[in-house]
Design an enzyme around this catalytic site. Structure first.
Site, PDB file in Angstrom:
ATOM      1  N   CYS A  80       0.774  -1.214  -0.047  1.00 51.30           N
ATOM      2  CA  CYS A  80      -0.178  -0.056  -0.025  1.00 51.30           C
ATOM      3  C   CYS A  80       0.831   1.260   0.023  1.00 51.30           C
ATOM      4  O   CYS A  80       1.752   1.544   0.580  1.00 51.30           O
ATOM      5  CB  CYS A  80      -0.819  -0.168   1.050  1.00 51.30           C
ATOM      6  SG  CYS A  80      -1.593   1.568   1.584  1.00 51.30           S
ATOM      7  N   PHE A 293      -5.786  31.659   2.838  1.00 55.68           N
ATOM      8  CA  PHE A 293      -5.997  30.251   2.422  1.00 55.68           C
ATOM      9  C   PHE A 293      -6.714  29.611   3.811  1.00 55.68           C
ATOM     10  O   PHE A 293      -6.172  28.918   4.362  1.00 55.68           O
ATOM     11  CB  PHE A 293      -4.709  29.425   2.385  1.00 55.68           C
ATOM     12  CG  PHE A 293      -3.755  30.099   1.355  1.00 55.68           C
ATOM     13  CD1 PHE A 293      -4.232  30.128  -0.185  1.00 55.68           C
ATOM     14  CD2 PHE A 293      -2.691  31.036   1.485  1.00 55.68           C
ATOM     15  CE1 PHE A 293      -3.208  30.661  -1.205  1.00 55.68           C
ATOM     16  CE2 PHE A 293      -1.896  31.425   0.547  1.00 55.68           C
ATOM     17  CZ  PHE A 293      -2.362  31.400  -0.780  1.00 55.68           C
ATOM     18  N   ASP A 357      -1.882  29.610   5.544  1.00 54.50           N
ATOM     19  CA  ASP A 357      -2.108  28.171   5.467  1.00 54.50           C
ATOM     20  C   ASP A 357      -2.063  27.934   4.283  1.00 54.50           C
ATOM     21  O   ASP A 357      -3.212  27.264   3.683  1.00 54.50           O
ATOM     22  CB  ASP A 357      -2.785  27.804   6.535  1.00 54.50           C
ATOM     23  CG  ASP A 357      -2.900  26.091   6.403  1.00 54.50           C
ATOM     24  OD1 ASP A 357      -2.123  25.608   6.051  1.00 54.50           O
ATOM     25  OD2 ASP A 357      -3.955  25.695   7.349  1.00 54.50           O
ATOM     26  N   CYS A 383       2.896  22.741   4.896  1.00 54.02           N
ATOM     27  CA  CYS A 383       2.681  21.460   5.065  1.00 54.02           C
ATOM     28  C   CYS A 383       3.721  20.886   3.687  1.00 54.02           C
ATOM     29  O   CYS A 383       3.597  19.713   3.362  1.00 54.02           O
ATOM     30  CB  CYS A 383       1.350  21.015   4.447  1.00 54.02           C
ATOM     31  SG  CYS A 383       0.865  21.876   2.710  1.00 54.02           S
TER      32      CYS A 383
HETATM   33  C1  LIG Z   1      -3.798  23.520   3.686  1.00 53.06           C
HETATM   34  S1  LIG Z   1      -5.457  24.178   3.142  1.00 53.06           S
HETATM   35  C2  LIG Z   1      -5.703  25.178   4.728  1.00 53.06           C
HETATM   36  C3  LIG Z   1      -7.126  25.364   4.954  1.00 53.06           C
HETATM   37  C4  LIG Z   1      -7.430  25.922   6.591  1.00 53.06           C
HETATM   38  N1  LIG Z   1      -6.464  26.871   6.907  1.00 53.06           N
HETATM   39  C5  LIG Z   1      -7.509  25.069   7.461  1.00 53.06           C
HETATM   40  O1  LIG Z   1      -6.724  24.597   8.440  1.00 53.06           O
HETATM   41  O2  LIG Z   1      -8.574  24.102   7.426  1.00 53.06           O
HETATM   42  C6  LIG Z   1      -5.238  25.259   1.812  1.00 53.06           C
HETATM   43  C7  LIG Z   1      -6.287  26.242   1.516  1.00 53.06           C
HETATM   44  O3  LIG Z   1      -5.916  26.966   0.480  1.00 53.06           O
HETATM   45  C8  LIG Z   1      -6.988  26.791  -0.339  1.00 53.06           C
HETATM   46  N2  LIG Z   1      -6.576  27.487  -1.617  1.00 53.06           N
HETATM   47  C9  LIG Z   1      -5.734  26.856  -2.770  1.00 53.06           C
HETATM   48  N3  LIG Z   1      -5.463  27.407  -3.617  1.00 53.06           N
HETATM   49  C10 LIG Z   1      -5.963  28.793  -3.430  1.00 53.06           C
HETATM   50  C11 LIG Z   1      -6.104  30.142  -4.289  1.00 53.06           C
HETATM   51  N4  LIG Z   1      -5.284  30.115  -5.349  1.00 53.06           N
HETATM   52  N5  LIG Z   1      -6.310  31.215  -3.572  1.00 53.06           N
HETATM   53  C12 LIG Z   1      -7.097  30.881  -2.455  1.00 53.06           C
HETATM   54  N6  LIG Z   1      -7.184  29.909  -1.674  1.00 53.06           N
HETATM   55  C13 LIG Z   1      -6.395  28.784  -2.039  1.00 53.06           C
HETATM   56  C14 LIG Z   1      -7.474  25.695  -0.512  1.00 53.06           C
HETATM   57  O4  LIG Z   1      -8.859  25.604  -0.872  1.00 53.06           O
HETATM   58  C15 LIG Z   1      -7.647  25.152   1.088  1.00 53.06           C
HETATM   59  O5  LIG Z   1      -8.680  25.634   1.670  1.00 53.06           O
END
Ligand SMILES: C[S@@+](CC[C@H](N)C(=O)[O-])C[C@H]1O[C@@H](n2cnc3c(N)ncnc32)[C@H](O)[C@@H]1O
Length: 447
Positions: A80, A293, A357, A383
């Site tokens: 896996c 984000f 984030d 991350c």
């Molecule tokens: C790692 S997640 C973090 C979400 C939140 N901080 C959490 O802890 O649940 C990254 C976030 O970035 C958003 N994201 C990705 N590309 C983006 C963009 N171009 N503009 C704005 N947000 C974006 C995704 O939809 C996602 O919700």
């Protein structure tokens, strides 16, 4: 093409190696005849015998094992693709992940890093997993992909929450009976406060009989919601709902959209939230923190207890969910694609702090305007150490220091690592933090 002639043992082609470290994919790294070799399954410090199979090196025998070596807990390990490195003890794995982040920060130009806080999630707590479905004669395979291939049936898993794991067997039965599952599909499992939330994708459209079966499955297993992604236009619809879908962030109830982003485990989410909230500078209730984000508000609502939060999110369903819960709180939510339309330095003029984030690739087009904005304090949730290195370099060049950092290992036995980093260019705060560090006072006593 790389051609290597092996001279060491002409009979077996075997040659000895000393493993010097782990590569980004958790394969052992060694040097041989001036070449860098990656040997899966080995650990730093080990002496091994290897040979070439074509141009690829393969492990024959570990002649001197590492003291960090343990028996992999899962019988599917190696087959896996969910876990990359189960042969290393969890404390040693946490050390390796910490080193990867430290190396990224050093490469970005940060020196004299403080000692990080660290958190490692327990096994059997993963509450979000994106599984593959493969139709096979007589049924379906439901599980994660091999490292480079087909899905492996998940008959055992040491990370998945038992509530989700218990659903896999009955799910195989109902999925096998669906006319829409003509080939490969996918299933996102989210364990919310209200219960398991399932989002299914299939290669063909659901038939009326399929919908009836899924609704019966939802009722039988007490699932609040089952959603389905239409392969034609990728729109998502609800096919079964037995009760309200809920998740609480900082005591605020939200209704996450199907397949919503969630931190992988609940306890890691708590560790991340705590590190972010503790990392904010002292705030007045009117001070504005801009959050980039923001997802559905995992960090937003806990942060709003300290001050006003203006949150931006690019996914429409997540932004809508956040906005719906923002009413009557110190939160404003906006839907915005921050890669196409980043916030500019002037947009951040009256901002006290920024929390971001970003997705795996990092903050992209948002990084430079943020670095140039003059905002004194930034909390960055990473991350991906490689993206952190790139974004961190821009912050370093703009004059930021790392006040503190927290490693959160929420993807056990994988190469993934989350880090919450508190950056500042406020000389007073940096001085305070340095003096606190010298006197061993925890940073959360600041606020
Ligand atoms: C790692 S997640 C973090 C979400 C939140 N901080 C959490 O802890 O649940 C990254 C976030 O970035 C958003 N994201 C990705 N590309 C983006 C963009 N171009 N503009 C704005 N947000 C974006 C995704 O939809 C996602 O919700």
């Amino acid at each position: 093409m790389l051609v290597i002639t092996v001279m060491n043992n002409p009979g077996t082609g075997a040659f000895p190696l000393r493993i010097e470290g782990l590569g980004a994919a958790a394969d052992g790294v060694a040097h041989h005849d001036g070449h860098v070799l990656f040997i899966p399954g080995t650990l730093p410090g080990e002496e091994v015998l290897a040979r070439f199979s074509g141009t690829r090196p393969e492990l024959i025998e570990i002649t001197a094992p590492s003291s960090d070596r343990v028996a992999p807990p899962c019988t599917l390990f190696g087959e896996c693709g969910g876990c990359a490195i189960q042969q290393m003890s969890l404390p040693a794995l946490l050390d390796w992940k910490t080193t990867r982040v430290a190396e990224a920060l050093t490469a970005a130009g940060f020196e004299d890093l403080p000692v990080p806080q660290r958190y490692q999630t327990p096994s059997y707590t993963r509450r979000r997993m994106d599984l593959a479905i493969q139709r096979v004669p007589g049924g379906v395979i439901l599980g994660l992909h091999r490292r480079n291939g087909d899905p492996v049936d998940m008959t055992e898993c040491h990370v998945l929450h038992p509530t989700l794991f218990a659903l896999l067997k009955p799910l195989r039965e109902v999925l096998s009976s669906l006319g829409a599952l003509t080939g490969r599909g996918g299933l996102v499992l989210n364990l919310l406060d209200s219960g398991p939330d399932l989002t299914l994708s299939t290669p063909a459209e659901l038939t009326t009989a399929d919908r009836t079966k899924l609704a019966a499955f939802g009722r039988q297993h007490g699932l609040p919601r089952i959603s389905w992604q239409n392969p034609k236009d990728r729109s998502i619809e609800t096919v079964s709902q037995t009760r309200a879908v809920k998740e609480a962030f900082g005591g605020v109830e939200i209704t996450p959209p199907p397949a919503a982003f969630l931190q992988a485990t609940e306890d890691a989410e708590n560790a991340i939230v705590q590190a972010v909230v503790d990392g904010l500078p002292p705030l007045n209730k009117k001070d504005i923190t801009v959050e980039l984000f923001a997802g559905c508000g995992t960090l937003t609502f806990p942060m709003s207890e300290k001050g006003r939060v203006i949150a931006y999110e690019g996914d429409l369903a997540a932004a809508t969910c956040l906005k719906a819960a923002a009413g009557g709180r110190r939160v404003d939510g906006f839907h915005r694609d921050l890669m196409r339309q980043p916030l500019l330095p002037q947009d951040l003029k009256s901002t006290r702090a920024v929390v971001l984030d970003p997705p795996y690739a990092g903050a992209g087009a948002q990084t430079m305007p943020l670095a140039k904005s003059g905002v004194k304090d930034i909390v960055y949730v990473s991350c991906n150490p490689a993206a952190l290195e790139k974004d961190g370099r821009a912050l370093k060049e703009a004059g930021y220091s790392v006040l503190n950092w927290t490693i959160v290992d929420q993807f056990l036995w994988s190469t993934e690592v989350e880090t919450v980093l508190v950056f500042s260019r406020d000389p007073k705060r940096i001085k305070r933090e340095n003096s606190r560090r010298n006197h061993n006072v925890p940073s959360h006593l600041d606020s």
